[in-house]
Scaffold this motif. Sequence first.
Motif, PDB file in Angstrom:
ATOM      1  N   VAL A 233       0.840  -1.209   0.000  1.00  0.00           N
ATOM      2  CA  VAL A 233       0.000   0.000   0.000  1.00  0.00           C
ATOM      3  C   VAL A 233       0.868   1.249   0.000  1.00  0.00           C
ATOM      4  CG1 VAL A 233      -1.648   1.334   1.351  1.00  0.00           C
ATOM      5  CG2 VAL A 233      -1.993  -1.120   1.060  1.00  0.00           C
ATOM      6  N   ALA A 234       1.933   1.232   0.799  1.00  0.00           N
ATOM      7  CA  ALA A 234       2.835   2.386   0.839  1.00  0.00           C
ATOM      8  C   ALA A 234       3.505   2.593  -0.526  1.00  0.00           C
ATOM      9  CB  ALA A 234       3.890   2.188   1.927  1.00  0.00           C
ATOM     10  N   MET A 235       3.844   1.513  -1.204  1.00  0.00           N
ATOM     11  CA  MET A 235       4.450   1.614  -2.534  1.00  0.00           C
ATOM     12  C   MET A 235       3.481   2.238  -3.528  1.00  0.00           C
ATOM     13  SD  MET A 235       6.374  -2.102  -2.728  1.00  0.00           S
ATOM     14  CE  MET A 235       7.016  -1.852  -4.389  1.00  0.00           C
ATOM     15  N   ASP A 249     -10.210  -7.099   2.974  1.00  0.00           N
ATOM     16  CA  ASP A 249     -10.404  -6.041   3.974  1.00  0.00           C
ATOM     17  C   ASP A 249      -9.742  -4.721   3.577  1.00  0.00           C
ATOM     18  OD1 ASP A 249      -7.754  -6.767   4.313  1.00  0.00           O
ATOM     19  OD2 ASP A 249      -7.930  -7.253   6.443  1.00  0.00           O
ATOM     20  N   GLN A 250      -8.890  -4.750   2.549  1.00  0.00           N
ATOM     21  CA  GLN A 250      -8.226  -3.528   2.101  1.00  0.00           C
ATOM     22  C   GLN A 250      -9.058  -2.754   1.092  1.00  0.00           C
ATOM     23  OE1 GLN A 250      -5.425  -2.153   3.245  1.00  0.00           O
ATOM     24  NE2 GLN A 250      -5.506  -0.454   1.772  1.00  0.00           N
ATOM     25  N   VAL A 251     -10.112  -3.370   0.554  1.00  0.00           N
ATOM     26  CA  VAL A 251     -10.903  -2.737  -0.499  1.00  0.00           C
ATOM     27  C   VAL A 251     -11.448  -1.370  -0.085  1.00  0.00           C
ATOM     28  CG1 VAL A 251     -13.028  -2.910  -1.861  1.00  0.00           C
ATOM     29  CG2 VAL A 251     -11.475  -4.855  -1.724  1.00  0.00           C
ATOM     30  N   PRO A 252     -12.189  -1.263   1.019  1.00  0.00           N
ATOM     31  CA  PRO A 252     -12.734   0.061   1.361  1.00  0.00           C
ATOM     32  C   PRO A 252     -11.658   1.091   1.686  1.00  0.00           C
ATOM     33  CG  PRO A 252     -13.157  -1.513   3.123  1.00  0.00           C
ATOM     34  CD  PRO A 252     -12.650  -2.296   1.959  1.00  0.00           C
ATOM     35  N   VAL A 253     -10.546   0.621   2.229  1.00  0.00           N
ATOM     36  CA  VAL A 253      -9.459   1.548   2.571  1.00  0.00           C
ATOM     37  C   VAL A 253      -8.855   2.129   1.296  1.00  0.00           C
ATOM     38  CG1 VAL A 253      -7.234   1.782   3.724  1.00  0.00           C
ATOM     39  CG2 VAL A 253      -8.965   0.245   4.670  1.00  0.00           C
ATOM     40  N   SER A 254      -8.569   1.271   0.323  1.00  0.00           N
ATOM     41  CA  SER A 254      -7.989   1.740  -0.932  1.00  0.00           C
ATOM     42  C   SER A 254      -8.956   2.633  -1.692  1.00  0.00           C
ATOM     43  CB  SER A 254      -7.576   0.548  -1.805  1.00  0.00           C
ATOM     44  OG  SER A 254      -6.476  -0.133  -1.236  1.00  0.00           O
ATOM     45  N   GLN A 255     -10.235   2.315  -1.631  1.00  0.00           N
ATOM     46  CA  GLN A 255     -11.228   3.173  -2.274  1.00  0.00           C
ATOM     47  C   GLN A 255     -11.243   4.564  -1.641  1.00  0.00           C
ATOM     48  OE1 GLN A 255     -14.653   0.600  -1.705  1.00  0.00           O
ATOM     49  NE2 GLN A 255     -14.751   0.156  -3.899  1.00  0.00           N
ATOM     50  N   LEU A 494      -8.078  -9.532  -6.104  1.00  0.00           N
ATOM     51  CA  LEU A 494      -8.207  -8.075  -5.981  1.00  0.00           C
ATOM     52  C   LEU A 494      -6.881  -7.350  -6.144  1.00  0.00           C
ATOM     53  CD1 LEU A 494     -10.476  -8.226  -2.830  1.00  0.00           C
ATOM     54  CD2 LEU A 494     -11.238  -7.553  -5.108  1.00  0.00           C
ATOM     55  N   TYR A 495      -6.959  -6.191  -6.818  1.00  0.00           N
ATOM     56  CA  TYR A 495      -5.798  -5.318  -7.000  1.00  0.00           C
ATOM     57  C   TYR A 495      -6.241  -3.878  -6.846  1.00  0.00           C
ATOM     58  CZ  TYR A 495      -3.563  -9.472  -8.818  1.00  0.00           C
ATOM     59  OH  TYR A 495      -3.064 -10.736  -8.939  1.00  0.00           O
ATOM     60  N   ALA A 496      -5.326  -3.062  -6.352  1.00  0.00           N
ATOM     61  CA  ALA A 496      -5.537  -1.614  -6.324  1.00  0.00           C
ATOM     62  C   ALA A 496      -4.567  -0.997  -7.330  1.00  0.00           C
ATOM     63  CB  ALA A 496      -5.290  -1.048  -4.934  1.00  0.00           C
ATOM     64  N   ALA A 497      -5.086  -0.053  -8.118  1.00  0.00           N
ATOM     65  CA  ALA A 497      -4.297   0.533  -9.210  1.00  0.00           C
ATOM     66  C   ALA A 497      -4.118   2.030  -9.016  1.00  0.00           C
ATOM     67  CB  ALA A 497      -4.967   0.259 -10.554  1.00  0.00           C
TER      68      ALA A 497
END
Length: 523
Positions: A233-235, A249-255, A494-497
Amino acid sequence: MSALLLAVVGCAAEEPGAKKSDGSVTVALASFSKEKLYPPAFDPGGLVYFGPMFDFVIGAAPDGSLSNETGALEAWEPNDDASEWTFTLRSGMKWHDGEDVTADDLVFTINEFASPDATCGGVCGALAANLASVEAVDEHTVKMTLKAPDVNIPAQFGPIEGSIMLLPQHHVEKVGWDGFESDPLGSGPWKFVSRELGQSISYEANDDYWNEGHQPKFKKLDVVLAPDQNTRVAMLKSGEADLIAISPDQVPVSQSDGFDILTVENTVFSEILFFKSSDPEELTHKLEFRKALALAIDMDEVIEAFYPEEAGKRTSGDAVPFSETTLGHDPDLEPYPYDPEEAKALLKEAGYDGSTIKIWTVTFPDGPEQKDVNEAIAGFWSKVGLKVEIVQSEFATLKEQIDKDGFDPAPGVAVTGFPTSNRPSVLTNMQSLMMSPDAGGSYRTYWDPKTADTLHAELAKIVDDATRDERLREINRELYEQYWSIPIAMKNTLYAAGDRIDGWEPISGISKVLSYETLRPTE
């Protein structure tokens, strides 16, 4: 087969990190698996690491269906009973050193994946056991003869179920497999540049790739190992990474941080499996006991607690290993209901004696939430009077117990909550989960493995897809009534972009083939 749904959720990040201008893209992942560059010895996690440099023998479309528009083969045809296959290699393919891809490479590939050194799950072993001969007919044609019919060969040669990659005979004969570790060669959309063990692997775009539609949109690709999610996440926030693997569990945080959530859908389903259930002396051999464990779980509550909409959903009513995207899917089957009172009555009928139910729990990259899910299930079982214990384990330890048919010295009932790749043919998962070891089974979790062996042999001879689909649907209904396994969730990977990525078109149904060449840069 359902079409790929590549979901993009959330608002575009305003300034999530510094932009790069060198035409490179960086992907941060939780695991590289073994970091070996010998494809026949891979486990599925290794595909994210070395897969970019190779072509699969048979390709797949974005919806996960087999396709002759991608992959090394433009045609594959069985004889009347699928005991002989004719493969036609597409012309014009080149290895990264400029040499032509020929039928000899395909013969070499099949023999290598069937060799004693090949350990790629159940597929290599099954191929080795069933391969009678393979020969080049001409420069682009190969004939493979089997000892017994197998209609599932195309699925096993494709990316979702078997992941057999085309190998360069001339290069391996020149450098050997030991030399291949430092000087690998493929024919795929990315060319190997360098790697740092335990850290990263780097590629450059293959601008001469035969499939123009799959030539990379970025000039360079760096795949970075970052096991800790906070680090990934920091990267992403700093711009050091453009795409990162995340857990549900990271989905809402990344959104809320302004990043897009990209999902590869229907990659894995999770289920409860019953070890040693083929032993008539075991409680799990009894239908009443298995049904009691299923009815004791409020699965809707489990799904709501652990799976946001982007992460997955409750499985359909299909019995394992069926799903909405497999052959044999039956839309009329309803998920098992929650009925704790009937569960209590069934436990009494089954003669439950207070034995400890040991839930063996392994944390996989595909299932970081599984420990919490298993603990929730343990809670429901406790409410109907079962004695439950969570046993945290490494996969190697669990597999050792399975292989020796043991689970000693811990007495009691052994089960597991487990993520399983969603394989459309059903036959591959039937083999690994349900069949006897003598027939290629891996996990010994079906209560009647000899019947599973017979069913698989029957299905392997049905060449007509429609006929096989209908027979599988009948088997689906039979398994549903047997409660041989308890389905939990159909999951997405799941991925965050970050804002340098405008889109992505990976293959639906497989979490480890990430199709980095389809990543689209923001204009």
